[in-house]
Design a protein around this motif. Structure first.
Motif, PDB file in Angstrom:
ATOM      1  N   LYS A 419      27.920  74.726  33.579  1.00 45.35           N
ATOM      2  CA  LYS A 419      28.389  74.054  32.374  1.00 45.35           C
ATOM      3  C   LYS A 419      28.421  72.566  32.677  1.00 45.35           C
ATOM      4  CE  LYS A 419      30.319  74.819  28.199  1.00 45.35           C
ATOM      5  NZ  LYS A 419      29.814  75.730  27.164  1.00 45.35           N
ATOM      6  N   VAL A 420      27.301  71.899  32.431  1.00 44.74           N
ATOM      7  CA  VAL A 420      27.169  70.500  32.800  1.00 44.74           C
ATOM      8  C   VAL A 420      28.092  69.632  31.950  1.00 44.74           C
ATOM      9  CG1 VAL A 420      25.554  68.580  33.061  1.00 44.74           C
ATOM     10  CG2 VAL A 420      24.781  70.934  33.480  1.00 44.74           C
ATOM     11  N   THR A 421      28.078  69.868  30.662  1.00 45.88           N
ATOM     12  CA  THR A 421      28.971  69.209  29.705  1.00 45.88           C
ATOM     13  C   THR A 421      29.387  70.286  28.704  1.00 45.88           C
ATOM     14  OG1 THR A 421      27.297  68.597  28.076  1.00 45.88           O
ATOM     15  CG2 THR A 421      27.611  67.092  29.940  1.00 45.88           C
ATOM     16  N   PRO A 422      30.341  70.017  27.799  1.00 54.49           N
ATOM     17  CA  PRO A 422      30.666  71.021  26.784  1.00 54.49           C
ATOM     18  C   PRO A 422      29.482  71.410  25.910  1.00 54.49           C
ATOM     19  CG  PRO A 422      32.407  69.381  26.904  1.00 54.49           C
ATOM     20  CD  PRO A 422      31.288  68.881  27.769  1.00 54.49           C
ATOM     21  N   TRP A 423      28.456  70.542  25.855  1.00 58.00           N
ATOM     22  CA  TRP A 423      27.330  70.820  24.977  1.00 58.00           C
ATOM     23  C   TRP A 423      26.019  71.127  25.709  1.00 58.00           C
ATOM     24  CZ3 TRP A 423      23.747  67.161  26.197  1.00 58.00           C
ATOM     25  CH2 TRP A 423      24.221  65.934  26.690  1.00 58.00           C
ATOM     26  N   MET A 424      26.037  71.211  27.038  1.00 55.42           N
ATOM     27  CA  MET A 424      24.803  71.468  27.782  1.00 55.42           C
ATOM     28  C   MET A 424      25.047  72.427  28.938  1.00 55.42           C
ATOM     29  SD  MET A 424      22.207  68.790  29.637  1.00 55.42           S
ATOM     30  CE  MET A 424      20.641  69.325  30.325  1.00 55.42           C
ATOM     31  N   GLU A 425      24.140  73.421  29.081  1.00 53.92           N
ATOM     32  CA  GLU A 425      24.194  74.389  30.166  1.00 53.92           C
ATOM     33  C   GLU A 425      22.829  74.478  30.842  1.00 53.92           C
ATOM     34  OE1 GLU A 425      27.470  77.550  28.358  1.00 53.92           O
ATOM     35  OE2 GLU A 425      25.327  77.866  27.990  1.00 53.92           O
ATOM     36  N   LEU A 426      22.832  74.543  32.166  1.00 57.95           N
ATOM     37  CA  LEU A 426      21.622  74.762  32.956  1.00 57.95           C
ATOM     38  C   LEU A 426      21.788  76.063  33.731  1.00 57.95           C
ATOM     39  CD1 LEU A 426      20.921  71.186  34.396  1.00 57.95           C
ATOM     40  CD2 LEU A 426      19.793  72.307  32.465  1.00 57.95           C
ATOM     41  N   GLN A 427      20.786  76.940  33.621  1.00 54.05           N
ATOM     42  CA  GLN A 427      20.906  78.273  34.220  1.00 54.05           C
ATOM     43  C   GLN A 427      19.676  78.604  35.070  1.00 54.05           C
ATOM     44  OE1 GLN A 427      22.457  81.554  31.740  1.00 54.05           O
ATOM     45  NE2 GLN A 427      20.686  82.754  32.393  1.00 54.05           N
ATOM     46  N   LEU A 450      14.412  78.992  34.862  1.00 51.01           N
ATOM     47  CA  LEU A 450      15.377  77.975  34.474  1.00 51.01           C
ATOM     48  C   LEU A 450      15.561  78.020  32.977  1.00 51.01           C
ATOM     49  CD1 LEU A 450      17.234  75.588  35.146  1.00 51.01           C
ATOM     50  CD2 LEU A 450      15.280  74.076  34.775  1.00 51.01           C
ATOM     51  N   LYS A 451      16.791  78.212  32.559  1.00 61.61           N
ATOM     52  CA  LYS A 451      17.150  78.272  31.145  1.00 61.61           C
ATOM     53  C   LYS A 451      18.037  77.092  30.814  1.00 61.61           C
ATOM     54  CE  LYS A 451      19.582  81.403  27.937  1.00 61.61           C
ATOM     55  NZ  LYS A 451      20.191  82.755  27.837  1.00 61.61           N
ATOM     56  N   THR A 452      17.754  76.405  29.728  1.00 62.99           N
ATOM     57  CA  THR A 452      18.523  75.242  29.301  1.00 62.99           C
ATOM     58  C   THR A 452      19.032  75.462  27.883  1.00 62.99           C
ATOM     59  OG1 THR A 452      17.172  73.766  30.660  1.00 62.99           O
ATOM     60  CG2 THR A 452      18.533  72.752  28.963  1.00 62.99           C
ATOM     61  N   VAL A 453      20.316  75.212  27.681  1.00 64.25           N
ATOM     62  CA  VAL A 453      20.925  75.371  26.352  1.00 64.25           C
ATOM     63  C   VAL A 453      21.638  74.082  25.986  1.00 64.25           C
ATOM     64  CG1 VAL A 453      22.609  76.636  24.967  1.00 64.25           C
ATOM     65  CG2 VAL A 453      21.218  77.851  26.659  1.00 64.25           C
ATOM     66  N   VAL A 454      21.338  73.572  24.795  1.00 64.78           N
ATOM     67  CA  VAL A 454      21.995  72.376  24.279  1.00 64.78           C
ATOM     68  C   VAL A 454      22.565  72.691  22.900  1.00 64.78           C
ATOM     69  CG1 VAL A 454      21.739  69.962  23.578  1.00 64.78           C
ATOM     70  CG2 VAL A 454      20.478  70.828  25.561  1.00 64.78           C
ATOM     71  N   THR A 455      23.814  72.361  22.686  1.00 70.94           N
ATOM     72  CA  THR A 455      24.464  72.538  21.385  1.00 70.94           C
ATOM     73  C   THR A 455      24.635  71.187  20.710  1.00 70.94           C
ATOM     74  OG1 THR A 455      25.697  74.439  22.253  1.00 70.94           O
ATOM     75  CG2 THR A 455      26.457  73.472  20.184  1.00 70.94           C
ATOM     76  N   PHE A 456      24.176  71.103  19.476  1.00 76.31           N
ATOM     77  CA  PHE A 456      24.276  69.844  18.746  1.00 76.31           C
ATOM     78  C   PHE A 456      25.508  69.799  17.844  1.00 76.31           C
ATOM     79  CE2 PHE A 456      19.776  70.383  19.723  1.00 76.31           C
ATOM     80  CZ  PHE A 456      19.491  69.178  20.315  1.00 76.31           C
TER      81      PHE A 456
END
Length: 456
Positions: A419-427, A450-456
């Motif tokens: 959980k890099v930031t509340p809005w970004m995850e690196l897996q 590698l999975k990347t999730v960003v919430t706007f």
């Protein structure tokens, strides 16, 4: 693949659990799904969008906009040993408009989902699996077939009987109501959510079809779900991305599912389900012909079955709770899908694994996951492959005319999500493929992901 929908489902589940706990005179902690993988939405990258988001919220419009990318690299083994980095991504908008505040109709809402997917980079197809057999898994579960923007669903819903009965109708998708007890956090498809999509008669996430569903709360914990949906093999096609037509429909789907949300195991949250899916749409046999012999040489072709079924079940149970934080702990999951092997090439599929939220005190929002899945191929599918080899007189696996006879495949994945930031995850993750596609001649493969999730 279904991240935004899962966030929306998690929010609804937590709201229901909170209301239920208020209604009960008990000291039992409220049902909370964080450790099971159903976290509530976090603050997005764009915040309140200069005050625009709060205005939307005040008027009953709620939305989640997310970005997802998945990268896979064949580090060793597989059908094709040539190295390849495969990359896909998607943007997903899931929204709902509260109508109760305007109409007074209990829980009335318009719900929608739009997904934009990009790239035709499929590592499983290009490197991991023998192309002469049907796929049993995907290294990138969100692969959707080139670049396309689709309507996932657009429905109207409301409740009756003091909110015990919930009704939905419109162009819908199974993820709105059914088989949603296990989140889609692993990057391999077989470990992503439940097994009902392996029925091959309805479709996940960004494919819509007409239907209506009902959910009835038998008790505060037990919900009965059913419905009638269109069975349309053309639904995933590009021409149907925004279509409201029923052209191509072959029949109807009738799902029935029981879902239990409980805290019976050491007062820790758990969710269990049992479902069956029936369709009256014609299904082609994978081996038998109309005349009773092998269909590959029958002048009348393969036999048709007037209906088929699919059984699915699973559970997702928290087993430990951190002494200082109820949102940290270990959970275990299991899922099973059993099909009519006359017409479904995957006779049964099963998966199990563990997740740990907040393993380290310094990283309370990180995740660790480990899962293993197995797919057993249909006897009818195997018999047809053998018969095709007889017709072509092919006995050597290296012969291009040879049809491999698949048995079973096993896929495993280990990941750690930062959980890099509340809005970004690196897996980052590591996948192991044993008998990809069920073909024993295919070398076992290792895949880095590698999975990347960003919430706007």
């Amino acid at each position: 693949m279904i991240l935004a929908a899962l966030w929306l489902t998690a929010s609804s589940a937590q709201a229901e659990a909170l209301q239920s706990s208020k209604d009960q005179e008990t000291s039992t902690p409220q049902w909370q799904g964080d450790v099971l993988g159903f976290e509530p939405p976090q603050a997005g990258l764009l915040g309140d969008m200069l005050g625009i988001r709060p205005i939307f919220e005040d008027h009953g419009f709620h939305y989640n906009l997310g970005y997802l990318s998945q990268t896979s690299y064949n580090a060793g083994g597989g059908y094709n040993h040539d190295k390849q980095v495969s990359y896909i991504d998607q943007f997903a908008l899931t929204f709902s408009q509260d109508l109760e505040m305007w109409t007074g109709i209990p829980d009335a809402a318009i719900e929608g989902n739009i997904v934009n997917r990009n790239h035709d980079n499929n590592l499983t197809r290009d490197r991991l699996q023998d192309p002469r057999v049907n796929p049993t898994d995907l290294s990138q579960e969100s692969y959707g077939g080139q670049s396309i923007t689709r309507l996932g669903w657009l429905t109207f819903s409301r409740s009756f009987m003091d909110r015990k009965l919930h009704w939905r109708v419109g162009m819908m998708n199974k993820v709105q109501d059914f088989d949603q007890i296990i989140p889609c956090d692993f990057q391999t498809l077989s470990l992503c959510g439940g097994k009902s999509a392996n029925s091959l008669t309805w479709y996940n996430w960004n494919v819509h079809y007409w239907g209506t569903t009902l959910q009835y709360k038998l008790t505060d914990e037990l919900t009965l779900k059913t419905g009638v949906l269109e069975q349309n093999p053309q639904a995933p096609s590009r021409s149907r991305a925004w279509s409201w037509s029923t052209k191509g429909s072959k029949g109807i789907l009738v799902p029935v599912e029981l879902e239990l949300k409980t805290q019976a195991v050491n007062q820790l949250p758990g969710v269990y389900n049992l479902g069956v899916l029936y369709t009256n749409a014609d299904q082609q046999d994978l081996y038998e012909g109309v005349s009773g012999g092998p269909g590959a040489s029958d002048p009348n072709g393969y036999r048709s079955h007037g209906n088929t079924w699919f059984l699915y079940t699973g559970f997702n149970q928290q087993v430990t709770r951190h002494q200082d934080d109820a949102k940290r702990g270990l959970s275990v999951f299991y899922s099973l899908g059993l099909a009519d092997q006359r017409s479904n090439y995957m006779h049964y599929s099963t998966a199990t694994g563990i997740r740990y939220r907040g393993l380290f005190d310094a990283r309370p929002d990180d995740w660790l996951g480990l899962g293993v899945s197995l797919v057993k191929l249909s006897d009818h599918y195997q018999d047809n492959q053998r018969y095709l080899n007889q017709l072509s007189n092919a006995t050597d696996y290296q012969d291009p005319n040879y049809h491999p006879v698949p048995g079973h495949s096993v896929t495993a994945e280990l990941y750690y999500r930062f959980k890099v930031t509340p809005w970004m995850e690196l897996q980052p993750g590591l996948q192991y493929w044993h008998h990809a596609g069920g073909v024993s001649e295919t070398q076992d493969a290792w895949v880095t992901a590698l999975k990347t999730v960003v919430t706007f």
